[in-house]
Design an enzyme around this catalytic site. Sequence first.
Site, PDB file in Angstrom:
ATOM      1  N   ASP A 168       0.859  -1.203   0.000  1.00  0.00           N
ATOM      2  CA  ASP A 168       0.000   0.000   0.000  1.00  0.00           C
ATOM      3  C   ASP A 168       0.889   1.245   0.000  1.00  0.00           C
ATOM      4  O   ASP A 168       2.096   1.150   0.182  1.00  0.00           O
ATOM      5  CB  ASP A 168      -0.879  -0.002   1.270  1.00  0.00           C
ATOM      6  CG  ASP A 168      -0.014  -0.105   2.521  1.00  0.00           C
ATOM      7  OD1 ASP A 168       0.225  -1.228   2.971  1.00  0.00           O
ATOM      8  OD2 ASP A 168       0.470   0.927   3.034  1.00  0.00           O
ATOM      9  N   ASP A 218       0.537   3.693   2.281  1.00  0.00           N
ATOM     10  CA  ASP A 218       0.324   4.295   3.604  1.00  0.00           C
ATOM     11  C   ASP A 218      -0.709   5.418   3.479  1.00  0.00           C
ATOM     12  O   ASP A 218      -1.799   5.155   2.960  1.00  0.00           O
ATOM     13  CB  ASP A 218       1.669   4.763   4.196  1.00  0.00           C
ATOM     14  CG  ASP A 218       1.577   4.924   5.708  1.00  0.00           C
ATOM     15  OD1 ASP A 218       0.964   4.061   6.352  1.00  0.00           O
ATOM     16  OD2 ASP A 218       2.091   5.914   6.237  1.00  0.00           O
TER      17      ASP A 218
HETATM   18  N1  LIG Z   1       1.178   1.379   5.809  1.00  0.00           N
HETATM   19  C1  LIG Z   1       1.686   0.531   6.687  1.00  0.00           C
HETATM   20  N2  LIG Z   1       2.140   0.953   7.892  1.00  0.00           N
HETATM   21  C2  LIG Z   1       2.676   0.090   8.782  1.00  0.00           C
HETATM   22  N3  LIG Z   1       2.766  -1.229   8.557  1.00  0.00           N
HETATM   23  C3  LIG Z   1       2.341  -1.699   7.375  1.00  0.00           C
HETATM   24  N4  LIG Z   1       2.310  -2.939   6.877  1.00  0.00           N
HETATM   25  C4  LIG Z   1       1.760  -2.873   5.648  1.00  0.00           C
HETATM   26  N5  LIG Z   1       1.429  -1.604   5.334  1.00  0.00           N
HETATM   27  C5  LIG Z   1       1.775  -0.849   6.404  1.00  0.00           C
END
Ligand SMILES: Nc1ncnc2[nH]cnc12
Length: 307
Positions: A217, A219
């Site tokens: 992703d 974030d």
């Molecule tokens: N955006 C994110 N922040 C922290 N841990 C994660 N693991 C997968 N995506 C994450």
Amino acid sequence: MSTTTYTDVKIGIIGGSGLYALDNLQVLGEVYPLTPWGHPSDKITICQTKEGTKVAFLPRHGKGHALTPSEVPARANIAALKHLGVRAIVAFSAVGSLREELVPGQFVLPTQIFDRTKGIRPSSFFEDGIVGHVGFADPFHEPLAELIADHADALVDSRVHRNRTLVCMEGPAFSTRAESHFYRMANCDVINMSVIPEAKLAREAEIAYQMVCMVTDYDCWRPHEAAVDVTTVMGTMEGNKNNAKRLCEAFFPDLERAVNTAQFRGKDFFAGVEGAAKIAVQSAPEKVTAEAAERIKYILPQYKYTV
Ligand SMILES: Nc1ncnc2[nH]cnc12
Ligand SMILES: CSC[C@H]1O[C@H](OP(=O)(O)O)[C@H](O)[C@@H]1O
């Protein structure tokens, strides 16, 4: 559960979110040892590759994902793997991307860690009767990263990035947008909640350790885009999971050779790792308690830290 005692499993794989088994390998048995730091996250599966290499697989959060990142018994996990004979760990982790070019579905082999955990996770074997400080300037094992990167073409529709910084937050809630922007300003590239204290403990136990970050992703730093949620992470992990298994199958033969010969590309494969705990201990032998010495013997039987 297997009653066999294994002491010769030299390769460890830690699976993260979405990677709870290496079901492309033959299963030889399962173990669930009680270490001086308690039980590991779950049973450890002892598998065998088609070339006959033994591999220990441990799901970091347990099968069914029952443990939060802060609850993972990292000391027991690393101790249990070391006691099985493990000398090199490849740890998989789902991570958020803090950079446009690190696209969900791609893999990253970080070289640096920025620790933003909150000090609530037990993070050293050297405490409670023994004091030790291992070097952690380079938290990952460069020869292991190189060996893994050699097999990047095993990934389908993906690629491997190198030389990046992984920030580890406490969680379990994801970051705020302000935090996400701050990590970008601090030159961090990917984010997870898992690498600390796992990487520190591997260094203390003198195990070569590299994390393989699987981007899931962006974030929450991108303007006008929905912030990360678990559905997004697990959706991307479906594809990442198969690529993780393909990558492992591809690097296992080289990794077994490197571990068995202690050589990779004409150099000592374990340089900087083996011996790290020998020089770390600061306590005078007469100050190290018998209990502490006994505990440490479980992971580092070759050293005598007490009188
Ligand atoms: N955006 C994110 N922040 C922290 N841990 C994660 N693991 C997968 N995506 C994450
Ligand atoms: C499910 S998103 C947050 C979760 O994902 C990562 O886990 P892992 O490293 O075990 O794959 C991250 O560190 C968080 O624990």
